[in-house]
Design a protein around this motif. Structure first.
Motif: not given
Length: 190
Positions: A84-88, A134-136, A145-153
């Motif tokens: 969630m790096w982008l919305p955060l 949106a992050a929540v 989840a751990p290992g989830t790539p940072a995508t808009a999805h």
């Protein structure tokens, strides 16, 4: 046992931030909808008066939540902040712009500057809770989840968008309740 206690403290601190910070974000919403220079003067004076003593303090709860999440649940923290790096990051930019707009609006001498800083404060007061919500929503839908790539999805799902809009609506409601009580306390029913 200690993880359960840490989770309860995290929940209570998050609720404290949602209430205290939510009132401030809601005040920004009402600042945006207060009207032009003449009509919006009294509501904006009330907003400034209500927020001045507490607007910086509310973010201490956010820092406490981040530190507790980082130290108590490092794997969860890493999963959320990497996915969630982008919305955060947008929420963090909103926090900075919101604070700058609020702090610089009042001492500005020219009307154009006051309007600009007021608009920065008000728009950032909408965007910050939206991106936090949106992050929540992304976390609540199980997408971080751990290992989830940072995508808009991960954060641009229906759940995330609805959670972001609900966060904006909830903060506007909290701000309205607080400002109405403050107006009553200062004998300013209009």
């Amino acid at each position: 046992m200690t993880a359960t206690v840490a989770a309860w403290i995290l929940l209570l601190a998050t609720a404290a931030y949602a209430c205290g910070g939510g009132v401030d974000y809601g005040a920004g919403f009402w600042d945006l909808t207060a009207g032009g220079t003449r009509r919006g003067r009294r509501p904006r004076d009330l907003i400034d008066h209500a927020m001045e003593p507490v607007w910086e303090v509310n973010n201490v709860w956010l820092i406490f939540v981040l530190v507790l999440m980082w130290t108590g649940f490092p794997v969860f923290f890493e999963a959320v902040f990497s996915a969630m790096w982008l919305p955060l990051a947008l929420a963090a930019v909103g926090l900075v712009l919101r604070g700058a707009g609020f702090a610089l609006r009042k001492p500005s001498r020219r009307l154009a500057q006051r309007r600009f800083f007021g608009a920065v404060f008000a728009v950032a007061s909408l965007l910050t809770p939206f991106f936090l919500g949106a992050a929540v929503g992304g976390v609540a839908s199980g997408r971080a989840a751990p290992g989830t790539p940072a995508t808009a999805h991960v954060w641009a799902s229906t759940t995330s968008v609805v959670a972001g809009l609900l966060a904006v609506a909830a903060t506007a409601f909290l701000g309205a309740v607080f400002l109405t009580a403050d107006a009553h306390r200062f004998d300013a029913p209009d």
